[in-house]
Design a protein around this motif. Structure first.
Motif, PDB file in Angstrom:
ATOM      1  N   HIS A 355       0.701  -1.108  -0.141  1.00  0.00           N
ATOM      2  CA  HIS A 355       0.060  -0.083   0.056  1.00  0.00           C
ATOM      3  C   HIS A 355       0.943   1.039   0.024  1.00  0.00           C
ATOM      4  O   HIS A 355       1.876   1.278   0.415  1.00  0.00           O
ATOM      5  CB  HIS A 355      -1.001   0.056   0.991  1.00  0.00           C
ATOM      6  CG  HIS A 355      -0.360  -0.292   2.700  1.00  0.00           C
ATOM      7  ND1 HIS A 355      -1.153  -0.140   3.799  1.00  0.00           N
ATOM      8  CD2 HIS A 355       0.910  -0.311   2.961  1.00  0.00           C
ATOM      9  CE1 HIS A 355      -0.261  -0.243   4.830  1.00  0.00           C
ATOM     10  NE2 HIS A 355       0.834  -0.435   4.328  1.00  0.00           N
ATOM     11  N   THR A 357       0.304   3.613   1.870  1.00  0.00           N
ATOM     12  CA  THR A 357       0.724   4.333   3.249  1.00  0.00           C
ATOM     13  C   THR A 357       2.112   4.113   3.628  1.00  0.00           C
ATOM     14  O   THR A 357       2.387   4.868   4.625  1.00  0.00           O
ATOM     15  CB  THR A 357      -0.221   3.443   4.172  1.00  0.00           C
ATOM     16  OG1 THR A 357      -1.575   3.172   3.397  1.00  0.00           O
ATOM     17  CG2 THR A 357      -0.606   4.333   5.497  1.00  0.00           C
ATOM     18  N   ARG A 382       0.135  -6.637  -4.807  1.00  0.00           N
ATOM     19  CA  ARG A 382      -0.590  -7.797  -3.978  1.00  0.00           C
ATOM     20  C   ARG A 382      -0.665  -9.094  -4.740  1.00  0.00           C
ATOM     21  O   ARG A 382      -0.975  -9.217  -5.724  1.00  0.00           O
ATOM     22  CB  ARG A 382      -1.740  -7.561  -3.278  1.00  0.00           C
ATOM     23  CG  ARG A 382      -1.696  -6.252  -2.270  1.00  0.00           C
ATOM     24  CD  ARG A 382      -2.823  -6.074  -1.631  1.00  0.00           C
ATOM     25  NE  ARG A 382      -2.667  -4.589  -0.970  1.00  0.00           N
ATOM     26  CZ  ARG A 382      -3.903  -3.937  -0.697  1.00  0.00           C
ATOM     27  NH1 ARG A 382      -4.994  -4.374  -0.607  1.00  0.00           N
ATOM     28  NH2 ARG A 382      -3.682  -2.796   0.065  1.00  0.00           N
ATOM     29  N   GLN A 396      -3.001   3.334  -5.975  1.00  0.00           N
ATOM     30  CA  GLN A 396      -3.799   3.910  -4.643  1.00  0.00           C
ATOM     31  C   GLN A 396      -3.510   5.402  -4.513  1.00  0.00           C
ATOM     32  O   GLN A 396      -2.475   5.729  -5.177  1.00  0.00           O
ATOM     33  CB  GLN A 396      -3.212   3.369  -3.327  1.00  0.00           C
ATOM     34  CG  GLN A 396      -3.782   1.925  -3.281  1.00  0.00           C
ATOM     35  CD  GLN A 396      -3.435   1.315  -1.817  1.00  0.00           C
ATOM     36  OE1 GLN A 396      -2.221   1.778  -1.256  1.00  0.00           O
ATOM     37  NE2 GLN A 396      -4.147   0.525  -1.085  1.00  0.00           N
ATOM     38  N   GLU A 398      -3.276   8.159  -2.191  1.00  0.00           N
ATOM     39  CA  GLU A 398      -2.874   8.249  -0.722  1.00  0.00           C
ATOM     40  C   GLU A 398      -2.699   9.590  -0.337  1.00  0.00           C
ATOM     41  O   GLU A 398      -2.310  10.611  -1.420  1.00  0.00           O
ATOM     42  CB  GLU A 398      -1.552   7.425  -0.865  1.00  0.00           C
ATOM     43  CG  GLU A 398      -1.427   7.051   0.657  1.00  0.00           C
ATOM     44  CD  GLU A 398      -1.980   6.004   1.478  1.00  0.00           C
ATOM     45  OE1 GLU A 398      -2.334   4.853   0.693  1.00  0.00           O
ATOM     46  OE2 GLU A 398      -2.400   5.737   2.595  1.00  0.00           O
ATOM     47  N   TYR A 436      -3.714   0.488  11.992  1.00  0.00           N
ATOM     48  CA  TYR A 436      -2.937   1.889  12.224  1.00  0.00           C
ATOM     49  C   TYR A 436      -3.655   3.083  12.385  1.00  0.00           C
ATOM     50  O   TYR A 436      -2.988   4.041  12.609  1.00  0.00           O
ATOM     51  CB  TYR A 436      -2.014   2.135  11.005  1.00  0.00           C
ATOM     52  CG  TYR A 436      -2.286   1.690   9.674  1.00  0.00           C
ATOM     53  CD1 TYR A 436      -2.257   0.344   9.343  1.00  0.00           C
ATOM     54  CD2 TYR A 436      -2.886   2.461   8.803  1.00  0.00           C
ATOM     55  CE1 TYR A 436      -2.741  -0.144   8.231  1.00  0.00           C
ATOM     56  CE2 TYR A 436      -3.073   2.072   7.505  1.00  0.00           C
ATOM     57  CZ  TYR A 436      -3.054   0.504   7.204  1.00  0.00           C
ATOM     58  OH  TYR A 436      -3.590   0.291   6.151  1.00  0.00           O
ATOM     59  N   GLY A 456      -9.850   3.185   2.316  1.00  0.00           N
ATOM     60  CA  GLY A 456     -10.110   3.435   3.792  1.00  0.00           C
ATOM     61  C   GLY A 456      -9.177   4.629   4.117  1.00  0.00           C
ATOM     62  O   GLY A 456      -8.770   5.283   3.310  1.00  0.00           O
ATOM     63  N   GLY A 478      -6.206   6.030   2.317  1.00  0.00           N
ATOM     64  CA  GLY A 478      -5.808   5.170   0.806  1.00  0.00           C
ATOM     65  C   GLY A 478      -6.837   4.732  -0.165  1.00  0.00           C
ATOM     66  O   GLY A 478      -7.654   4.106   0.616  1.00  0.00           O
TER      67      GLY A 478
HETATM   68  N1  PHE Z   1      -3.656   1.091   3.293  1.00  0.00           N
HETATM   69  C1  PHE Z   1      -4.903   0.973   3.396  1.00  0.00           C
HETATM   70  C2  PHE Z   1      -5.291   0.091   2.364  1.00  0.00           C
HETATM   71  O1  PHE Z   1      -4.354  -0.323   1.643  1.00  0.00           O
HETATM   72  C3  PHE Z   1      -5.941   2.272   3.343  1.00  0.00           C
HETATM   73  C4  PHE Z   1      -5.818   3.255   4.524  1.00  0.00           C
HETATM   74  C5  PHE Z   1      -4.823   4.188   4.228  1.00  0.00           C
HETATM   75  C6  PHE Z   1      -6.594   2.966   5.472  1.00  0.00           C
HETATM   76  C7  PHE Z   1      -4.592   4.985   5.385  1.00  0.00           C
HETATM   77  C8  PHE Z   1      -6.526   4.086   6.591  1.00  0.00           C
HETATM   78  C9  PHE Z   1      -5.361   4.877   6.221  1.00  0.00           C
HETATM   79  O2  PHE Z   1      -6.652  -0.354   1.901  1.00  0.00           O
END
Ligand code: PHE
Length: 511
Positions: A355, A357, A382, A396, A398, A436, A456, A478
C-alpha cells in the motif's frame, strides 16, 4: 463479383462533383452499358487510378454503379519461357539420342546432352510417359532408345501460346495442355487482375445543363482566384462536409493516466504537495511502523510479494527501537502493544509495497513536527489471483493531512471535497478497521444508484505517530484508483484497463 448497385436516387448534387467525376459522368451518359475503368481512363486521358477514384465517388454519391471483376491470367515463369524457346527437356533429350544414332547410354546422355541435372531428371520422367522411347538394360548399364519422331504434344503447344501472348484466360486454353503443364511445377504463372466496370446508376436523372454549368465552377480557391476576382463571376464548387474522410487518430494519454492527471490536479488545487517513494520497501516501513502485528495474516506470502533481492534492507535503528517497544509493550502510547518479541530480522525483509501508506509514514518519519498536506498516486502490489475485480498490481490514491487540532470532520471534509471535484456528489464514511488508525473508516461514493467502496481512511493511532515523534493528529486515507476508473469508463472488468485494445483506446475521448 463485387457489385455496387447504385439504384438509389443520387445522394449528391451535380454541383458538388469534382472535375474528374463530372468528366466521367459525361462519358457514362454516352455509354448505356457502361465501360471499363481502363477504357474510360484512355478516353479521358486520365490515369486509371484517378478514374477508379472518380468512379467510386460517383457510386457513393449515387450517380454510378461499379462492378469489380477479378480475372486470372496465365503466363510463364522464366523456366517456362526457356522451355518455350529451347524446347521442353524431354524433346531436347530426344533430339540428342536421335542424333546419336537412336541409342545412347544413359550416363553418357546425362553428361553430354547439354541438359542441366534438373532438366535431365525432368526429361527422364517424361521419356516413357510421353512415349518418346524406351529405357533398355544392357548388363548393369541403362540405354535410352529413341522411338518415332514425336508430334508436338499439347503442353508444348500451350507453351508456345503462353509465350506469345501477354497472359491468357484459363478458360480459353487447351485443357489437356494446361493439365500437363501444371504437373510440371513452376512453369505456369497465374496472376489476378481486377477490372472495374462503371456505368450510370439506374434511375438517375442527370441534368446536362447543370453539368455543363458546373464545368465552369471554381474547384479550388487559390490566391489567383481571389486576386483576379474570378470568385465574383464564377460559381464555386460547394464542399460536401458529409463526405467520408479517413479517421484521424491522434495520440493522447491513456484513459487511466488521464484520471491520474485529474487526481493530481485536484489535490494540487486543494493545497496538497506530491510525495513519491519507491516500490521496494522494507517490511518495517510497509508494516511494522504502521503497527501491523508481525503475525498479521496479510503478511503471509499469499498477500505480499517478498523479495529475494534485496532480501534484507537497512532500517533506522533509533526508530526501530521505538517501534519495537510499542509492538512489545505499547511503550508510552497508552497501549498494551501486541506482546511477544519484536523480530528485527523480519522487519528488514524486502518487499514490494502493498500500500502507499508506506510513503506517507516515511514522509512523517522524516518530517515529524511539521504540519503538512501531502498526497501520492502510485502502484502497489499484492499477490492476488487476477479476475474481473482484482489485479496483482494496481494504484492507490494516498494522502495525509496533519496540523495541531486536525480532526475527524476535516478528514471527512477533505475526502468529500476531493470526490466532489471528481464529479461525485455523495460521499459517506462507515466504521472500518485498520491496525494503524483509530477511528478507522471505509469511504464510499454514491454512483449510478449504488454505493461503491473506494478505500480506507482514519486518524493514525498514537502507536504509529508517537515512535516517530509526531504530536499532531494525522488524517490519512488510501483510495482505490482502478475501481473509480472502471466506473468512469463504463468497464466491468478491471483487466480491460490494462489490455491495450487499440480500438477501445482510440474511441476514448480526451477528457
Ligand atoms: N492502506 C489502506 C489500504 O491499503 C488504506 C488506508 C490508508 C486506510 C490510510 C487508513 C489510512 O487499504
Amino acid at each position: 463479383m463485387d457489385t455496387d448497385k447504385g439504384t438509389a436516387a443520387p445522394k449528391g448534387r451535380i454541383e458538388e462533383l469534382s472535375e474528374n467525376e463530372r468528366r466521367l459522368l459525361r462519358v457514362l451518359l454516352e455509354e448505356p452499358d457502361g465501360l471499363e475503368v481502363d477504357e474510360a481512363a484512355e478516353r479521358l486521358k486520365l490515369k486509371p487510378e484517378h478514374v477508379r477514384g472518380a468512379a467510386s465517388w460517383l457510386a457513393s454519391k449515387g450517380f454510378a454503379a461499379t462492378e469489380d471483376e477479378t480475372t486470372v491470367r496465365l503466363g510463364l515463369s522464366e523456366e517456362g519461357r526457356r522451355y518455350a524457346s529451347e524446347g521442353v527437356p524431354e524433346r531436347r533429350l530426344f533430339g540428342y539420342v536421335r542424333d546419336a544414332g537412336g541409342r545412347s547410354e544413359l550416363d553418357k546422355a546425362r553428361s553430354e546432352s547439354g541438359l542441366t541435372d534438373h532438366e535431365f531428371g525432368v526429361a527422364l520422367s517424361w521419356w516413357s510417359r510421353k512415349g518418346l522411347g524406351r529405357i533398355e538394360k544392357e548388363g548393369d548399364r541403362r540405354v535410352l532408345v529413341a522411338g518415332e519422331d514425336p508430334p508436338e504434344q499439347p503442353d508444348e503447344a500451350l507453351l508456345a501460346v503462353l509465350d506469345g501472348a501477354d497472359g491468357a484466360d484459363p478458360g480459353s486454353v487447351d485443357d489437356e495442355g494446361l493439365e500437363l503443364l501444371r504437373q510440371r511445377k513452376g512453369l505456369v504463372t497465374e496472376h489476378e487482375s481486377k477490372r472495374t466496370r462503371v456505368r450510370l446508376a439506374d434511375d438517375v436523372d442527370v441534368d446536362r445543363a447543370v453539368l455543363d454549368e458546373a464545368a465552369d465552377a471554381i474547384e479550388q480557391i487559390t490566391p489567383d482566384v481571389i486576386r483576379s476576382g474570378a470568385w465574383r463571376d464564377r460559381p464555386i464548387r460547394p464542399f460536401d462536409v458529409s463526405a467520408p474522410v479517413p479517421r484521424a487518430v491522434s495520440g493522447k494519454p491513456h484513459p487511466l493516466q488521464q484520471i491520474i492527471d485529474e487526481v493530481y490536479e485536484i489535490f494540487l488545487e486543494m493545497g496538497f504537495e506530491e510525495i513519491s517513494y519507491d516500490y521496494v520497501q522494507s517490511t518495517f516501513w510497509n508494516m511494522d511502523a504502521l503497527f501491523i502485528p508481525q503475525d498479521h495474516p496479510a503478511r503471509e506470502l499469499q498477500d505480499t510479494f517478498y523479495l529475494d533481492r534485496p532480501k534484507r534492507l537497512p532500517i533506522p535503528d533509533d526508530v526501530v527501537d521505538q517501534v519495537a517497544e510499542v509492538h512489545e509493550t505499547g511503550g508510552d502510547t497508552g497501549s498494551r502493544g501486541w506482546g511477544g518479541r519484536f523480530d528485527r530480522d523480519e522487519a528488514r525483509r524486502g518487499l514490494l509495497r502493498t500500500h502507499t501508506t508506506v510513503g506517507t509514514i516515511r514522509h512523517l518519519a522524516a518530517n515529524p513536527d511539521k504540519p503538512c498536506r501531502v498526497f501520492s498516486v502510485g502502484r502497489v502490489f499484492r499477490s492476488e489471483t487476477m479476475d474481473r475485480t482484482h489485479l496483482p498490481e494496481f494504484h492507490q490514491i494516498e494522502g495525509i493531512a496533519t496540523e495541531p487540532g486536525a480532526n475527524f470532520r476535516q478528514l471527512v471534509g477533505i475526502l468529500t471535497e476531493f470526490y466532489r471535484r471528481l464529479g461525485f456528489e455523495k460521499v459517506r464514511v462507515r466504521p472500518g478497521y485498520f491496525p494503524y488508525t483509530e477511528p478507522s473508516m471505509e469511504v464510499d461514493v454514491f454512483y449510478n444508484g449504488k454505493w461503491m467502496e473506494l478505500g480506507g481512511s482514519g486518524i493514525f493511532r498514537p502507536e504509529v505517530t508517537k515512535p516517530l515523534g509526531v504530536t499532531t493528529p494525522v488524517l490519512a486515507w488510501g483510495l482505490g484508483l482502478e475501481r473509480l476508473a472502471m466506473h468512469r469508463l463504463g468497464l466491468d472488468d478491471i483487466r480491460d484497463l490494462y489490455i491495450s485494445d487499440l480500438e477501445w483506446l482510440r474511441a476514448q475521448p480526451l477528457r
